[in-house]
Motif scaffolding. Structure first.
Motif, PDB file in Angstrom:
ATOM      1  N   THR A  98       0.841  -1.199   0.000  1.00  0.00           N
ATOM      2  CA  THR A  98       0.000   0.000   0.000  1.00  0.00           C
ATOM      3  C   THR A  98       0.879   1.254   0.000  1.00  0.00           C
ATOM      4  N   ILE A  99       0.215   2.391  -0.130  1.00  0.00           N
ATOM      5  CA  ILE A  99       0.919   3.675  -0.079  1.00  0.00           C
ATOM      6  C   ILE A  99       1.630   3.816   1.266  1.00  0.00           C
ATOM      7  N   ASN A 100       0.902   3.525   2.355  1.00  0.00           N
ATOM      8  CA  ASN A 100       1.556   3.569   3.671  1.00  0.00           C
ATOM      9  C   ASN A 100       2.743   2.609   3.723  1.00  0.00           C
ATOM     10  N   GLY A 101       2.547   1.437   3.134  1.00  0.00           N
ATOM     11  CA  GLY A 101       3.624   0.443   3.108  1.00  0.00           C
ATOM     12  C   GLY A 101       4.844   0.943   2.352  1.00  0.00           C
ATOM     13  N   ASN A 102       4.597   1.644   1.239  1.00  0.00           N
ATOM     14  CA  ASN A 102       5.694   2.223   0.464  1.00  0.00           C
ATOM     15  C   ASN A 102       6.502   3.217   1.289  1.00  0.00           C
ATOM     16  N   LEU A 103       5.772   4.074   1.987  1.00  0.00           N
ATOM     17  CA  LEU A 103       6.446   5.128   2.752  1.00  0.00           C
ATOM     18  C   LEU A 103       7.151   4.541   3.980  1.00  0.00           C
ATOM     19  N   GLU A 104       6.495   3.582   4.597  1.00  0.00           N
ATOM     20  CA  GLU A 104       7.075   2.924   5.767  1.00  0.00           C
ATOM     21  C   GLU A 104       8.385   2.219   5.391  1.00  0.00           C
ATOM     22  N   PHE A 105       8.375   1.606   4.214  1.00  0.00           N
ATOM     23  CA  PHE A 105       9.566   0.902   3.716  1.00  0.00           C
ATOM     24  C   PHE A 105      10.767   1.857   3.657  1.00  0.00           C
ATOM     25  N   ARG A 121       4.664  10.376  10.899  1.00  0.00           N
ATOM     26  CA  ARG A 121       5.362  10.964   9.741  1.00  0.00           C
ATOM     27  C   ARG A 121       4.611  10.670   8.444  1.00  0.00           C
ATOM     28  N   LEU A 122       4.090   9.447   8.325  1.00  0.00           N
ATOM     29  CA  LEU A 122       3.323   9.078   7.125  1.00  0.00           C
ATOM     30  C   LEU A 122       2.122   9.996   6.964  1.00  0.00           C
ATOM     31  N   ILE A 123       1.381  10.183   8.062  1.00  0.00           N
ATOM     32  CA  ILE A 123       0.181  11.023   8.009  1.00  0.00           C
ATOM     33  C   ILE A 123       0.563  12.446   7.611  1.00  0.00           C
ATOM     34  N   ASP A 127      -0.648  14.222   4.146  1.00  0.00           N
ATOM     35  CA  ASP A 127      -1.492  15.416   4.265  1.00  0.00           C
ATOM     36  C   ASP A 127      -0.918  16.574   3.454  1.00  0.00           C
ATOM     37  N   LYS A 128       0.402  16.694   3.502  1.00  0.00           N
ATOM     38  CA  LYS A 128       1.059  17.801   2.792  1.00  0.00           C
ATOM     39  C   LYS A 128       0.778  17.776   1.298  1.00  0.00           C
ATOM     40  N   VAL A 129       0.605  16.586   0.738  1.00  0.00           N
ATOM     41  CA  VAL A 129       0.394  16.496  -0.714  1.00  0.00           C
ATOM     42  C   VAL A 129      -1.069  16.191  -1.051  1.00  0.00           C
ATOM     43  N   GLY A 130      -1.954  16.357  -0.047  1.00  0.00           N
ATOM     44  CA  GLY A 130      -3.384  16.173  -0.284  1.00  0.00           C
ATOM     45  C   GLY A 130      -3.795  14.724  -0.496  1.00  0.00           C
ATOM     46  N   VAL A 150       2.170  10.903  -4.191  1.00  0.00           N
ATOM     47  CA  VAL A 150       2.737   9.978  -3.209  1.00  0.00           C
ATOM     48  C   VAL A 150       4.261   9.978  -3.324  1.00  0.00           C
ATOM     49  N   ALA A 151       4.748  10.015  -4.565  1.00  0.00           N
ATOM     50  CA  ALA A 151       6.205  10.045  -4.771  1.00  0.00           C
ATOM     51  C   ALA A 151       6.812  11.309  -4.163  1.00  0.00           C
ATOM     52  N   ILE A 152       6.072  12.415  -4.241  1.00  0.00           N
ATOM     53  CA  ILE A 152       6.557  13.661  -3.620  1.00  0.00           C
ATOM     54  C   ILE A 152       6.527  13.520  -2.093  1.00  0.00           C
ATOM     55  N   ALA A 153       5.446  12.901  -1.585  1.00  0.00           N
ATOM     56  CA  ALA A 153       5.356  12.659  -0.131  1.00  0.00           C
ATOM     57  C   ALA A 153       6.549  11.815   0.320  1.00  0.00           C
ATOM     58  N   ARG A 154       6.870  10.798  -0.472  1.00  0.00           N
ATOM     59  CA  ARG A 154       8.003   9.923  -0.139  1.00  0.00           C
ATOM     60  C   ARG A 154       9.305  10.731  -0.096  1.00  0.00           C
TER      61      ARG A 154
END
Length: 227
Positions: A98-105, A121-123, A127-130, A150-154
């Motif tokens: 998932t998206i959360n999984g991507n960022l957590e990784f 941090r994920l939240i 949130d910053k990128v809507g 999501v890539a920008i959030a990452r």
């Protein structure tokens, strides 16, 4: 005093044996939003790859977020990349989580351990990128524009000193490109320094900013005409 985040002096950039860009002199200060433009094959990607340690700098001077690019050691590259946020054209999201999984990784790979801190941090970055309510989705369930958000959030996860965006709107339609640019503009207004390679000249006209151009093995500043 403005704080220099990136400085190249008389740098020669090679791809294998080929000299791609010669005598490059570029400087970015903290808080800048700078474009890098040029035709396909003009050296934009080689320039970006040199900045995040994918191509070795062997001639000239190069400093980026307190790292010396000249003679940068293999073991230092992960530490350099932690201080950079890199956004690619093709998102590079892991399809099996998932998206959360991507960022957590990414956070775990860069040394985060505390589950609560990771979740906070994920939240925050989503949130910053809507994209705050999309963390449970998989990449294939998102549109291209959402995947790029999501890539920008990452890229923001480790509070980078410099964001390198390599053709971040290259795979997106014009309207989605504008939405992604709005996200980047907001992030820049919050104090993040951004260097964005692009060949989307419509965006430059809509969001004018300092611009460097790669052309005929050179990089030079372009002054945009006021229309």
């Amino acid at each position: 005093m403005p704080e220099t985040v990136l400085q190249l002096k008389n740098a020669n950039i090679y791809q294998a044996e080929n000299l791609v860009l010669s005598d490059v002199n570029v400087e970015l200060q903290k808080g800048d939003f700078v474009y890098l433009i040029g035709k396909t094959g003009s050296g934009k990607s080689s320039f970006m790859k040199t900045l995040y340690g994918d191509l070795e700098l062997t001639e000239g001077e190069g400093h980026i977020v307190d790292f010396n690019l000249l003679g940068l050691k293999e073991k230092d590259i992960p530490f350099l990349r932690r201080k950079l946020g890199i956004v690619f054209q093709d998102f590079k999201l892991l399809p099996d989580r998932t998206i959360n999984g991507n960022l957590e990784f990414v956070l775990k790979a860069t040394g985060w351990k505390d589950k609560t801190e990771i979740n906070e941090r994920l939240i925050k970055v989503l949130d910053k990128v809507g994209m705050g309510n999309k963390g449970f989705k998989f990449p294939h369930e998102l549109s291209g524009g959402e995947q790029q958000r999501v890539a920008i959030a990452r890229a923001l996860l480790n509070e980078p000193e410099l964001i390198l965006a390599d053709e971040p709107t290259g795979n997106l339609d014009p309207q989605t490109s504008i939405e992604v640019m709005e996200v980047l503009q907001d992030i820049n207004k919050n104090g993040n320094t951004i260097l964005m390679a692009t060949h989307d000249y419509a965006l430059l006209l809509k969001y004018p900013s300092k611009t460097f151009k790669c052309d005929e093995n050179k990089v030079f500043e372009v002054v945009q005409r006021k229309s």
